[in-house]
Design a protein around this motif. Structure first.
Motif, mmCIF file in Angstrom:
data_model
loop_
_atom_site.group_PDB
_atom_site.id
_atom_site.type_symbol
_atom_site.label_atom_id
_atom_site.label_comp_id
_atom_site.label_asym_id
_atom_site.label_seq_id
_atom_site.Cartn_x
_atom_site.Cartn_y
_atom_site.Cartn_z
ATOM 1 N N LYS A 1 15.757 49.856 47.203
ATOM 2 C CA LYS A 1 15.691 48.929 48.332
ATOM 3 C C LYS A 1 14.623 47.836 48.158
ATOM 4 O O LYS A 1 13.776 47.634 49.029
ATOM 5 N N PRO A 2 14.673 47.112 47.043
ATOM 6 C CA PRO A 2 13.685 46.040 46.861
ATOM 7 C C PRO A 2 13.966 44.885 47.821
ATOM 8 O O PRO A 2 15.112 44.645 48.195
ATOM 9 N N GLY A 3 12.924 44.187 48.210
ATOM 10 C CA GLY A 3 13.095 43.048 49.110
ATOM 11 C C GLY A 3 13.670 41.839 48.399
ATOM 12 O O GLY A 3 14.487 41.111 48.946
ATOM 13 N N LYS A 4 13.213 41.620 47.142
ATOM 14 C CA LYS A 4 13.665 40.479 46.347
ATOM 15 C C LYS A 4 14.056 40.963 44.968
ATOM 16 O O LYS A 4 13.365 41.790 44.372
ATOM 17 N N VAL A 5 15.151 40.403 44.452
ATOM 18 C CA VAL A 5 15.641 40.799 43.132
ATOM 19 C C VAL A 5 16.002 39.562 42.321
ATOM 20 O O VAL A 5 16.678 38.667 42.826
ATOM 21 N N LEU A 6 15.518 39.531 41.090
ATOM 22 C CA LEU A 6 15.994 38.555 40.109
ATOM 23 C C LEU A 6 17.030 39.298 39.281
ATOM 24 O O LEU A 6 16.716 40.271 38.598
ATOM 25 N N LEU A 7 18.271 38.868 39.375
ATOM 26 C CA LEU A 7 19.396 39.539 38.739
ATOM 27 C C LEU A 7 19.789 38.771 37.489
ATOM 28 O O LEU A 7 20.237 37.634 37.575
ATOM 29 N N LEU A 8 19.611 39.392 36.325
ATOM 30 C CA LEU A 8 19.910 38.731 35.065
ATOM 31 C C LEU A 8 21.235 39.241 34.506
ATOM 32 O O LEU A 8 21.292 40.173 33.713
ATOM 33 N N THR A 9 22.300 38.599 34.982
ATOM 34 C CA THR A 9 23.652 38.893 34.513
ATOM 35 C C THR A 9 24.541 37.710 34.868
ATOM 36 O O THR A 9 24.073 36.741 35.458
ATOM 37 N N GLU A 10 25.799 37.814 34.519
ATOM 38 C CA GLU A 10 26.746 36.732 34.790
ATOM 39 C C GLU A 10 26.948 36.597 36.304
ATOM 40 O O GLU A 10 26.933 37.575 37.033
ATOM 41 N N CYS A 11 27.138 35.378 36.765
ATOM 42 C CA CYS A 11 27.224 35.080 38.204
ATOM 43 C C CYS A 11 28.209 35.945 38.976
ATOM 44 O O CYS A 11 27.875 36.477 40.026
ATOM 45 N N SER A 12 29.424 36.061 38.495
ATOM 46 C CA SER A 12 30.409 36.797 39.289
ATOM 47 C C SER A 12 30.060 38.276 39.375
ATOM 48 O O SER A 12 30.338 38.916 40.384
ATOM 49 N N MET A 13 29.405 38.817 38.352
ATOM 50 C CA MET A 13 28.935 40.203 38.432
ATOM 51 C C MET A 13 27.836 40.292 39.497
ATOM 52 O O MET A 13 27.794 41.223 40.293
#
Length: 159
Positions: free
Chosen positions: A83-95
């Motif tokens: 349950k993080p408040g903020k996430v930097l997601l490093l993957t392809e956009c649609s994923m």
């Protein structure tokens, strides 16, 4: 030994988790290759407290700098549990869009990269190929026989 395809970085990240010798295919995902440890450092400075999650097709440098590395479903589970408040997601956009829709309560910091190839295969195109029997691929029966052995072994691991 395991011959690992299609991605060299995925293979290198999996190698950290096994004693098996992995023979690497030098394929790379153009999207995951765009992310860097510098992106992560900048995001941590700009968005204090951000959790960085990366797909294992990112470079080992990126996965080492991340808080968590996993498949799309593993990332979704990590977010649900941590349950993080903020996430930097490093993957392809649609994923990433799929994960974002499941967790509207999370603020996603994006470096959205779109893969031009992922969107070429559509349900409509598959239906057309099946109906019209086009794009048929033929394989020598001897190769099928050898490949079936390897595929059955891989499927047995997952059972």
């Amino acid at each position: 030994s395991v011959f690992f395809i299609p991605d060299v970085y995925l293979a290198k990240n999996v190698q950290k988790q096994t004693d098996k010798k992995i023979i690497v295919w030098n394929g790379k995902c153009m999207v995951h290759e765009l992310f860097s440890a510098m992106d992560i450092n900048m995001a941590r400075k700009t968005f204090p407290g951000v959790k960085v999650v990366a797909h294992p097709e990112c470079t080992p440098e990126v996965t080492a700098a991340s808080d968590y590395t996993g498949s799309t479903s593993q990332i979704e589970k990590y977010i649900a549990e941590q349950k993080p408040g903020k996430v930097l997601l490093l993957t392809e956009c649609s994923m990433g869009d799929n994960i974002k829709s499941i967790h509207p309560e999370v603020e996603f910091v994006s470096t959205c990269q779109i893969c031009p190839y992922m969107h070429k295969i559509t349900l409509e195109g598959i239906l057309k190929a099946v109906r019209e029997e086009i794009f048929e691929v033929t394989v020598d029966p001897k190769i099928i026989e050898k490949a079936a052995v390897a595929l059955n072994r891989m499927l047995a691991i997952g059972r």
